[in-house]
Design a protein around this motif. Structure first.
Motif, PDB file in Angstrom:
ATOM      1  N   LEU A  18       0.821  -1.195   0.000  1.00 54.58           N
ATOM      2  CA  LEU A  18       0.000   0.000   0.000  1.00 54.58           C
ATOM      3  C   LEU A  18       0.864   1.257   0.000  1.00 54.58           C
ATOM      4  CD1 LEU A  18      -2.860  -0.774   2.565  1.00 54.58           C
ATOM      5  CD2 LEU A  18      -2.945  -0.895   0.075  1.00 54.58           C
ATOM      6  N   PRO A  19       0.477   2.279  -0.751  1.00 56.82           N
ATOM      7  CA  PRO A  19       1.200   3.548  -0.683  1.00 56.82           C
ATOM      8  C   PRO A  19       0.912   4.249   0.634  1.00 56.82           C
ATOM      9  CG  PRO A  19      -0.705   3.750  -2.123  1.00 56.82           C
ATOM     10  CD  PRO A  19      -0.595   2.291  -1.763  1.00 56.82           C
ATOM     11  N   ASP A  20       1.857   5.034   1.101  1.00 53.54           N
ATOM     12  CA  ASP A  20       1.729   5.679   2.408  1.00 53.54           C
ATOM     13  C   ASP A  20       0.698   6.798   2.400  1.00 53.54           C
ATOM     14  OD1 ASP A  20       2.379   6.252   5.090  1.00 53.54           O
ATOM     15  OD2 ASP A  20       3.642   7.909   4.432  1.00 53.54           O
ATOM     16  N   GLY A  21       0.457   7.400   1.228  1.00 54.12           N
ATOM     17  CA  GLY A  21      -0.372   8.596   1.177  1.00 54.12           C
ATOM     18  C   GLY A  21      -1.846   8.372   0.974  1.00 54.12           C
ATOM     19  N   LEU A 140       1.019   4.902   7.723  1.00 52.75           N
ATOM     20  CA  LEU A 140      -0.415   4.821   7.496  1.00 52.75           C
ATOM     21  C   LEU A 140      -1.135   4.416   8.780  1.00 52.75           C
ATOM     22  CD1 LEU A 140      -2.234   3.514   4.402  1.00 52.75           C
ATOM     23  CD2 LEU A 140      -2.914   2.639   6.622  1.00 52.75           C
ATOM     24  N   VAL A 141      -0.565   3.488   9.526  1.00 51.46           N
ATOM     25  CA  VAL A 141      -1.165   3.063  10.788  1.00 51.46           C
ATOM     26  C   VAL A 141      -1.155   4.209  11.790  1.00 51.46           C
ATOM     27  CG1 VAL A 141      -1.032   1.419  12.690  1.00 51.46           C
ATOM     28  CG2 VAL A 141      -0.477   0.675  10.388  1.00 51.46           C
ATOM     29  N   ALA A 142      -0.064   4.967  11.804  1.00 50.69           N
ATOM     30  CA  ALA A 142       0.026   6.110  12.706  1.00 50.69           C
ATOM     31  C   ALA A 142      -1.074   7.122  12.413  1.00 50.69           C
ATOM     32  CB  ALA A 142       1.403   6.758  12.592  1.00 50.69           C
ATOM     33  N   ARG A 143      -1.327   7.372  11.143  1.00 50.64           N
ATOM     34  CA  ARG A 143      -2.388   8.313  10.783  1.00 50.64           C
ATOM     35  C   ARG A 143      -3.759   7.766  11.164  1.00 50.64           C
ATOM     36  NH1 ARG A 143      -3.452   9.265   5.836  1.00 50.64           N
ATOM     37  NH2 ARG A 143      -2.135   7.761   4.735  1.00 50.64           N
ATOM     38  N   ASN A 145      -4.399   5.724  13.657  1.00 49.16           N
ATOM     39  CA  ASN A 145      -4.528   5.859  15.110  1.00 49.16           C
ATOM     40  C   ASN A 145      -4.822   7.299  15.507  1.00 49.16           C
ATOM     41  OD1 ASN A 145      -4.400   3.299  16.221  1.00 49.16           O
ATOM     42  ND2 ASN A 145      -2.171   3.277  16.327  1.00 49.16           N
ATOM     43  N   ASP A 146      -4.210   8.254  14.820  1.00 53.19           N
ATOM     44  CA  ASP A 146      -4.518   9.660  15.089  1.00 53.19           C
ATOM     45  C   ASP A 146      -5.999   9.940  14.860  1.00 53.19           C
ATOM     46  OD1 ASP A 146      -1.915  10.218  15.763  1.00 53.19           O
ATOM     47  OD2 ASP A 146      -1.368  11.039  13.793  1.00 53.19           O
ATOM     48  N   THR A 147      -6.559   9.320  13.815  1.00 54.19           N
ATOM     49  CA  THR A 147      -7.986   9.493  13.534  1.00 54.19           C
ATOM     50  C   THR A 147      -8.837   8.911  14.663  1.00 54.19           C
ATOM     51  OG1 THR A 147      -7.629   9.433  11.137  1.00 54.19           O
ATOM     52  CG2 THR A 147      -9.845   8.930  11.926  1.00 54.19           C
ATOM     53  N   LEU A 148      -8.441   7.741  15.179  1.00 59.12           N
ATOM     54  CA  LEU A 148      -9.189   7.146  16.293  1.00 59.12           C
ATOM     55  C   LEU A 148      -9.146   8.041  17.525  1.00 59.12           C
ATOM     56  CD1 LEU A 148      -8.220   3.361  16.013  1.00 59.12           C
ATOM     57  CD2 LEU A 148     -10.296   4.494  15.190  1.00 59.12           C
ATOM     58  N   HIS A 149      -7.971   8.612  17.809  1.00 59.21           N
ATOM     59  CA  HIS A 149      -7.856   9.544  18.933  1.00 59.21           C
ATOM     60  C   HIS A 149      -8.784  10.754  18.732  1.00 59.21           C
ATOM     61  CE1 HIS A 149      -4.654   7.757  21.324  1.00 59.21           C
ATOM     62  NE2 HIS A 149      -3.984   7.489  20.210  1.00 59.21           N
ATOM     63  N   HIS A 150      -8.809  11.259  17.511  1.00 60.64           N
ATOM     64  CA  HIS A 150      -9.648  12.419  17.201  1.00 60.64           C
ATOM     65  C   HIS A 150     -11.128  12.075  17.359  1.00 60.64           C
ATOM     66  CE1 HIS A 150     -11.115  16.036  15.196  1.00 60.64           C
ATOM     67  NE2 HIS A 150     -11.840  15.264  14.415  1.00 60.64           N
ATOM     68  N   LEU A 151     -11.536  10.895  16.902  1.00 59.80           N
ATOM     69  CA  LEU A 151     -12.929  10.482  17.034  1.00 59.80           C
ATOM     70  C   LEU A 151     -13.337  10.335  18.490  1.00 59.80           C
ATOM     71  CD1 LEU A 151     -13.151   7.816  14.177  1.00 59.80           C
ATOM     72  CD2 LEU A 151     -14.099  10.132  14.158  1.00 59.80           C
ATOM     73  N   GLU A 152     -12.397   9.877  19.329  1.00 66.20           N
ATOM     74  CA  GLU A 152     -12.687   9.768  20.759  1.00 66.20           C
ATOM     75  C   GLU A 152     -12.906  11.143  21.377  1.00 66.20           C
ATOM     76  OE1 GLU A 152      -9.745   7.500  22.787  1.00 66.20           O
ATOM     77  OE2 GLU A 152     -10.207   5.629  21.723  1.00 66.20           O
ATOM     78  N   LYS A 153     -12.018  12.076  21.061  1.00 65.99           N
ATOM     79  CA  LYS A 153     -12.143  13.424  21.618  1.00 65.99           C
ATOM     80  C   LYS A 153     -13.434  14.088  21.155  1.00 65.99           C
ATOM     81  CE  LYS A 153      -7.163  14.255  22.053  1.00 65.99           C
ATOM     82  NZ  LYS A 153      -6.015  15.087  21.590  1.00 65.99           N
ATOM     83  N   ALA A 154     -13.878  13.757  19.941  1.00 60.74           N
ATOM     84  CA  ALA A 154     -15.109  14.333  19.415  1.00 60.74           C
ATOM     85  C   ALA A 154     -16.352  13.618  19.933  1.00 60.74           C
ATOM     86  CB  ALA A 154     -15.087  14.287  17.882  1.00 60.74           C
ATOM     87  N   GLY A 155     -16.163  12.534  20.695  1.00 63.10           N
ATOM     88  CA  GLY A 155     -17.286  11.786  21.237  1.00 63.10           C
ATOM     89  C   GLY A 155     -18.027  10.955  20.212  1.00 63.10           C
ATOM     90  N   VAL A 156     -17.338  10.606  19.120  1.00 61.62           N
ATOM     91  CA  VAL A 156     -17.982   9.880  18.030  1.00 61.62           C
ATOM     92  C   VAL A 156     -17.683   8.389  18.078  1.00 61.62           C
ATOM     93  CG1 VAL A 156     -18.147   9.681  15.524  1.00 61.62           C
ATOM     94  CG2 VAL A 156     -17.913  11.933  16.573  1.00 61.62           C
TER      95      VAL A 156
END
Length: 388
Positions: A18-21, A140-143, A145-156
């Motif tokens: 998979l490409p990184d982007g 890609l995994v790091a990004r 995980n960042d999305t999961l952290h963001h979804l948690e903070k947003a309460g989603v």
């Protein structure tokens, strides 16, 4: 070769990289995996991004596709046996499944080896969903995980899924479990504009546990469901105790089979008698149920309390008891596929957990209906009884 032995000496395959982007869009998650829609940065997502959705304990559904379809080849990639890595150019009909940091789960490479060498040979073509192993860039995994952290903070993000993240993140601040691979799944999202919808259910134990008492009244699945219901209600949680009895699905009795299908369809679809009959006819006629029933019986004749928990046969039986049916229903046809064959190793406390559950079902009377307590299913003489 047992599942445990296979897990110790995997051969790294030549797979697409998979490409990184890639652009990532959170779709859904189960207990062990998170599903993403992916695209190249300049692509338009097709179909539109799925609204965040919570599935059951199983992995969210991959698309239906025959077992022998090469997803990579279908999407512009070619297999490479040498140093040239395959390249996938079209992600419009694919989903990406990333594994969570769970000590009890196998790596995706081991899961792929197990799937291709143990599970696939058990079934004829066309009854399983297709999936492709791909090499994973760590960033890609790091990004993700960042999305999961963001979804948690947003309460989603669903509350009971929070604080568990994806394996393969190279950053020391994350949970630190290695994972170099992922699965590409063909997107099975139903086209609601055409009247399509997707059903998801686990058939579970299609034959009785060999350890059940001789005077049992309930199948293993219903006994465990009632026990879980009782424990959940004591904690103040809302849950349902009336569920699908697997024995009804494989009973060859049209009335019992329809009752099972109604529970799968749920309200209000279960009120549509023509739909119930159509889905019942399709599932009773599919080969998956009879194959699963036969395999569960032959691979585990001794039961959880007496089996060798390191044997390939027993672990495969436990895997088959936890796989998932994905049923795509359209106005003209019903298509059933099996998926979610997460390898069972018995490690990280799983064997002990299986044994504990089985002993408590026996000793507390859940199999033969003698459990203590004033339960809803005992009101006015009502009882939960299963028939083989």
């Amino acid at each position: 070769m047992s599942t445990i032995q296979a897990a110790r000496s995997p051969v790294e395959p030549s797979v697409p990289v998979l490409p990184d982007g890639l652009a990532l869009k959170y779709v859904a998650e189960g207990a062990a995996n998170v599903i993403w829609r992916i695209s190249l940065p300049d692509e338009q997502l097709t179909p539109p991004p799925t609204v965040i959705e919570e599935y059951s304990e199983s992995t969210p559904p991959p698309s239906e596709v025959d077992i022998d379809i090469d997803i990579g080849k279908e999407n512009g990639a070619s297999k490479a046996n040498g140093a040239n890595a395959p390249v996938i150019t079209d992600y419009s009909r694919l989903l990406l499944r990333l594994r969570k940091c769970l000590p009890s789960s196998e790596s995706n490479l081991l899961a792929y080896e197990y799937l291709s060498t143990v599970i696939m040979p058990l079934f004829p073509p066309g009854v399983m969903v297709g999936q492709e192993l791909v090499k994973l860039p760590p960033a890609l995994v790091a990004r993700a995980n960042d999305t999961l952290h963001h979804l948690e903070k947003a309460g989603v993000r669903p509350s009971h899924r929070q604080y568990l993240y994806l394996a393969g993140d190279p950053r020391p601040t994350e949970q630190g479990m290695e994972e170099g691979y992922a699965f590409l799944l063909e997107d099975m999202t139903p086209d609601t504009s055409l009247g399509e919808f997707l059903l998801e259910f686990k058939a579970k134990w299609l034959v009785q546990s060999p350890n059940a008492p001789a005077d049992w009244k309930r199948c293993r699945t219903c006994a465990l469901r009632l026990r879980k219901y009782t424990r959940a209600t004591k904690k103040g949680k809302h849950t349902e105790w009336r569920g699908l009895c697997p024995f009804d699905l494989v009973s060859n009795d049209p009335k019992r089979a329809k009752n099972a299908i109604r529970r799968i369809l749920h309200h209000p679809r279960c009120e549509d008698e023509k739909l119930v009959e159509r889905v019942t006819a399709a599932l009773i006629g599919c080969p998956q149920l009879s194959i699963l029933k036969e395999l569960q019986a032959s691979l585990d004749p001794k039961g959880i309390l007496n089996a060798d928990h390191k044997s390939k046969e027993f672990l495969t039986a436990m895997t088959l008891r936890d796989c998932t049916f994905y049923v795509k229903v359209s106005p003209t046809e019903v298509q059933a596929r099996l998926g979610d064959f997460d390898v069972k190793s018995g490690e990280a406390g799983k064997s002990e957990y299986w044994i504990k559950n089985e002993r408590e079902l026996i000793e507390e009377g859940w199999y033969n209906g003698t459990e203590e307590g004033d339960h809803p299913w005992k009101a006015e003489g009502l009882e939960v009884i299963c028939r083989a």
